[in-house]
Design an enzyme around this catalytic site. Structure first.
Site, PDB file in Angstrom:
ATOM      1  N   GLU A   1     -24.587 -59.329  27.071  1.00 45.51           N
ATOM      2  CA  GLU A   1     -25.901 -59.029  27.630  1.00 45.51           C
ATOM      3  C   GLU A   1     -26.892 -58.592  26.555  1.00 45.51           C
ATOM      4  O   GLU A   1     -26.516 -57.945  25.581  1.00 45.51           O
ATOM      5  CB  GLU A   1     -25.772 -57.881  28.647  1.00 45.51           C
ATOM      6  CG  GLU A   1     -25.008 -58.268  29.877  1.00 45.51           C
ATOM      7  CD  GLU A   1     -24.759 -57.090  30.810  1.00 45.51           C
ATOM      8  OE1 GLU A   1     -25.612 -56.183  30.899  1.00 45.51           O
ATOM      9  OE2 GLU A   1     -23.705 -57.094  31.459  1.00 45.51           O
TER      10      GLU A   1
ATOM     11  N   CYS B   1     -32.501 -55.019  22.993  1.00 44.15           N
ATOM     12  CA  CYS B   1     -31.229 -54.310  22.889  1.00 44.15           C
ATOM     13  C   CYS B   1     -30.142 -55.380  22.883  1.00 44.15           C
ATOM     14  O   CYS B   1     -30.055 -56.179  23.822  1.00 44.15           O
ATOM     15  CB  CYS B   1     -31.075 -53.387  24.095  1.00 44.15           C
ATOM     16  SG  CYS B   1     -29.455 -52.604  24.184  1.00 44.15           S
TER      17      CYS B   1
ATOM     18  N   CYS C   1     -15.491 -53.781  25.046  1.00 46.08           N
ATOM     19  CA  CYS C   1     -15.456 -52.626  24.141  1.00 46.08           C
ATOM     20  C   CYS C   1     -14.118 -51.921  24.335  1.00 46.08           C
ATOM     21  O   CYS C   1     -13.564 -51.921  25.434  1.00 46.08           O
ATOM     22  CB  CYS C   1     -16.608 -51.675  24.491  1.00 46.08           C
ATOM     23  SG  CYS C   1     -16.716 -50.237  23.415  1.00 46.08           S
TER      24      CYS C   1
ATOM     25  N   CYS D   1     -15.213 -44.966  26.860  1.00 44.98           N
ATOM     26  CA  CYS D   1     -16.051 -43.890  27.408  1.00 44.98           C
ATOM     27  C   CYS D   1     -15.969 -43.924  28.936  1.00 44.98           C
ATOM     28  O   CYS D   1     -16.108 -44.993  29.544  1.00 44.98           O
ATOM     29  CB  CYS D   1     -17.502 -44.031  26.960  1.00 44.98           C
ATOM     30  SG  CYS D   1     -17.695 -43.922  25.172  1.00 44.98           S
TER      31      CYS D   1
ATOM     32  N   CYS E   1     -19.000 -45.426  31.136  1.00 50.15           N
ATOM     33  CA  CYS E   1     -19.619 -46.676  30.686  1.00 50.15           C
ATOM     34  C   CYS E   1     -19.007 -47.905  31.357  1.00 50.15           C
ATOM     35  O   CYS E   1     -17.795 -47.977  31.553  1.00 50.15           O
ATOM     36  CB  CYS E   1     -19.478 -46.775  29.169  1.00 50.15           C
ATOM     37  SG  CYS E   1     -20.208 -48.258  28.477  1.00 50.15           S
TER      38      CYS E   1
ATOM     39  N   CYS F   1     -26.591 -51.824  30.154  1.00 49.83           N
ATOM     40  CA  CYS F   1     -25.690 -52.927  29.828  1.00 49.83           C
ATOM     41  C   CYS F   1     -24.292 -52.846  30.428  1.00 49.83           C
ATOM     42  O   CYS F   1     -23.796 -51.794  30.730  1.00 49.83           O
ATOM     43  CB  CYS F   1     -25.595 -53.051  28.315  1.00 49.83           C
ATOM     44  SG  CYS F   1     -26.718 -54.277  27.719  1.00 49.83           S
TER      45      CYS F   1
HETATM   46  N1  SAH Z   1     -20.977 -48.081  21.394  1.00 49.98           N
HETATM   47  C1  SAH Z   1     -22.278 -47.624  21.019  1.00 49.98           C
HETATM   48  C2  SAH Z   1     -23.411 -48.486  21.519  1.00 49.98           C
HETATM   49  C3  SAH Z   1     -23.337 -49.028  22.910  1.00 49.98           C
HETATM   50  S1  SAH Z   1     -23.562 -47.903  24.257  1.00 49.98           S
HETATM   51  C4  SAH Z   1     -22.470 -46.184  21.395  1.00 49.98           C
HETATM   52  O1  SAH Z   1     -21.570 -45.598  21.993  1.00 49.98           O
HETATM   53  O2  SAH Z   1     -23.481 -45.596  21.044  1.00 49.98           O
HETATM   54  C5  SAH Z   1     -25.278 -47.513  24.217  1.00 49.98           C
HETATM   55  C6  SAH Z   1     -25.607 -46.150  24.802  1.00 49.98           C
HETATM   56  O3  SAH Z   1     -25.519 -46.154  26.226  1.00 49.98           O
HETATM   57  C7  SAH Z   1     -24.667 -45.056  24.322  1.00 49.98           C
HETATM   58  O4  SAH Z   1     -25.373 -43.879  24.051  1.00 49.98           O
HETATM   59  C8  SAH Z   1     -23.784 -44.878  25.530  1.00 49.98           C
HETATM   60  O5  SAH Z   1     -23.104 -43.662  25.496  1.00 49.98           O
HETATM   61  C9  SAH Z   1     -24.792 -45.026  26.644  1.00 49.98           C
HETATM   62  N2  SAH Z   1     -24.220 -45.266  27.959  1.00 49.98           N
HETATM   63  C10 SAH Z   1     -23.148 -45.993  28.301  1.00 49.98           C
HETATM   64  N3  SAH Z   1     -22.937 -45.963  29.627  1.00 49.98           N
HETATM   65  C11 SAH Z   1     -23.930 -45.223  30.154  1.00 49.98           C
HETATM   66  C12 SAH Z   1     -24.273 -44.830  31.471  1.00 49.98           C
HETATM   67  N4  SAH Z   1     -23.533 -45.199  32.526  1.00 49.98           N
HETATM   68  N5  SAH Z   1     -25.373 -44.066  31.632  1.00 49.98           N
HETATM   69  C13 SAH Z   1     -26.122 -43.698  30.577  1.00 49.98           C
HETATM   70  N6  SAH Z   1     -25.856 -44.033  29.308  1.00 49.98           N
HETATM   71  C14 SAH Z   1     -24.759 -44.780  29.092  1.00 49.98           C
END
Ligand code: SAH
Length: 341
Positions: free
Chosen positions: A93, A106, A113, A117, A120, A333
Site C-alpha cells: 500500500e 507514504c 512485516c 507490534c 498494527c 496502512c
Molecule cells: N515499521 C516502521 C514503519 C511502519 S509503521 C515503524 O514502526 O515505525 C508506521 C507508523 O504507524 C508507526 O509509528 C507505527 O507504530 C504506527 N502504527 C501502526 N499501527 C497503528 C495503528 N493501528 N494506529 C496508529 N498508529 C499505528
C-alpha cells in the site's frame, strides 16, 4: 521469478558499469536512469535508445513499474490510497496526501512485516518478503504518473520495517535523491523505525541527513514490550542513545511517534513520557490509535488526547497531533492489503 536484472535496482554508478559492460557509452546510463524516474514501464519505452540497443539490454535486463490494483480516493480531503501489485503478484500500500506545501507519499518497505507490534495491521500475517529498491521508487513514480503530479516529500511509514530491509532502503534513498532521477532532497524524506538501535547508528554514518521518526509508543520498557515485541531485543535506553547519536551526527531532530490508546494514553503516561524526553531536542507526534478489527486497542477520546498533548507542551516537550487524513478510505496502512489476502 525470472532472473533478469531490474535496472531500477541499480544505482547510477552501477547502471554506468552495466552499460559499459555491454559496450555502451556512459551517458546511456543517465538516459535510462532518467526514463525510469519518468515512469517508463519497459525498455521499449526508452525511445532515445536505438531498437538494437533496447533489444541487447532486454536479453538480461528489464524495467518494471508496480501496477495500481486498487485506488481509493477520499471524498473528505482528496487523500489517495493505492494497492500496488508487484511483478510476482504480491501487493503493498501507498498513500498520497495533499498538503499546502505539496504532495507527500507514504510508501511501504516490505510485503508484510515481522516486527509484531500488537496494535498494527501490517504485521498480522508476518513478513512475506523484502521490497527491492525499484519497488520502493516504483510506488513514488507510479503514483506521480497516475495522478499527473510531482511528489515533494516521502515518508517510509507504510507496510514493513525499513531498517529490516536495510540495503534496499539505502539504494532506494540514493536513487530517489539522485538529480539524474527525481532528485528529492534529504530533508524531504522521513524514515520511520520501530527502533532497531544498531541500524539507527549505522544509518547515522551513511551521510544521508534525512528525518528520522522513532515509533516510541510507551515511555517504559515494560509497557513497550507488551505493545512492541521488538523492545525485548532493543531496550529503550539503547534506542534513545542511538537516536541521540543520530541527532549528533546529522543535526536532524528526531520525531517520536506515540499512538494514543486507553493503554498508554493517561496522564500518568504523559508524565513519564515528559520525564523521558525532557532534555532532548525532539518532537512528539501524537496519533490517536487507529482501530484494527483483529486488535483490541481502544482509541483515546478527544479530551484525553488534548490533555496528554497539553501536559507534554507545558512540560517542555514539543508535541503536535497528527491530522487525520483519508478517514473514509481507511488510509492508515495494512488493512487494504489484508482485505485482499
Ligand atoms: N515499521 C516502521 C514503519 C511502519 S509503521 C515503524 O514502526 O515505525 C508506521 C507508523 O504507524 C508507526 O509509528 C507505527 O507504530 C504506527 N502504527 C501502526 N499501527 C497503528 C495503528 N493501528 N494506529 C496508529 N498508529 C499505528
Amino acid at each position: 521469478m525470472d532472473m533478469k536484472i531490474n535496472l531500477g535496482d541499480l544505482t547510477l554508478e552501477e547502471l554506468t558499469d552495466y552499460v559499459k559492460a555491454h559496450g555502451e557509452k556512459e551517458f546511456r546510463a543517465r538516459q535510462i536512469f532518467g526514463w525510469i524516474a519518468k515512469g517508463a514501464d519497459s525498455l521499449d519505452e526508452c525511445t532515445n535508445l536505438s531498437k538494437a540497443l533496447r533489444e541487447k539490454l532486454a536479453a538480461d535486463a528489464e524495467i518494471y513499474l508496480p501496477k495500481a490494483r486498487r485506488k481509493l480516493v477520499s471524498k473528505l480531503d482528496g487523500t489517495v490510497k493505492y494497492l500496488f501489485e508487484l511483478k510476482d503478484g504480491n501487493t503493498v500500500e501507498s498513500v498520497v496526501m495533499s498538503y499546502h506545501h505539496g504532495y507527500s507519499i507514504c510508501i511501504s518497505s516490505q510485503v508484510g512485516c515481522r516486527m509484531g507490534c500488537t496494535f498494527c495491521a501490517s504485521t498480522l500475517n508476518g513478513l512475506v518478503r523484502n521490497l527491492a529498491p525499484h519497488e520502493m521508487t516504483g510506488q513514488v513514480i507510479a503514483a506521480q504518473k497516475d495522478m499527473g503530479i510531482e511528489i515533494s516529500s516521502i515518508v517510509v511509514m507504510g507496510i514493513g520495517e525499513p531498517f529490516d530491509n536495510y540495503d534496499s532502503l539505502i539504494k532506494f534513498l540514493k536513487n530517489i535523491n539522485n538529480p539524474a532521477g527525481l532528485g528529492l532532497g534529504w530533508r524531504h524524506i522521513t524514515v520511520s523505525t520501530c527502533g532497531l538501535a544498531d541500524k539507527i547508528r549505522r544509518f547515522a554514518g551513511e551521510n544521508m541527513p534525512i528525518n528520522l521518526a522513532f515509533s516510541l509508543h510507551a515511555p517504559e520498557d515494560g509497557l513497550r514490550r507488551e505493545m512492541m515485541p521488538v523492545a525485548k531485543a532493543y531496550p529503550l535506553d539503547e534506542v534513545l542513545a542511538a537516536c541521540d547519536f543520530y541527532f549528533e551526527k546529522t543535526g536532524r531532530r528526531i520525531t517520536f511517534e506515540y499512538a494514543l490508546s486507553e493503554k498508554n494514553g493517561s496522564l500518568d503516561w504523559a508524565e513519564k513520557l515528559a520525564r523521558l524526553l525532557k532534555n532532548r531536542n525532539c518532537h512528539v507526534n501524537l496519533i490517536p490509535v487507529n482501530p484494527v478489527k483483529e486488535r483490541d486497542y481502544v482509541r483515546s477520546d478527544k479530551k484525553s488526547v488534548a490533555a496528554f498533548m497539553d501536559y507534554l507542551n507545558k512540560n517542555g516537550v514539543n508535541s503536535t497531533l497528527r491530522r487525520e487524513l483519508g478517514a473514509d478510505i481507511n488510509a492508515s496502512c495494512g488493512q487494504l492489503r489484508n482485505s485482499e489476502l
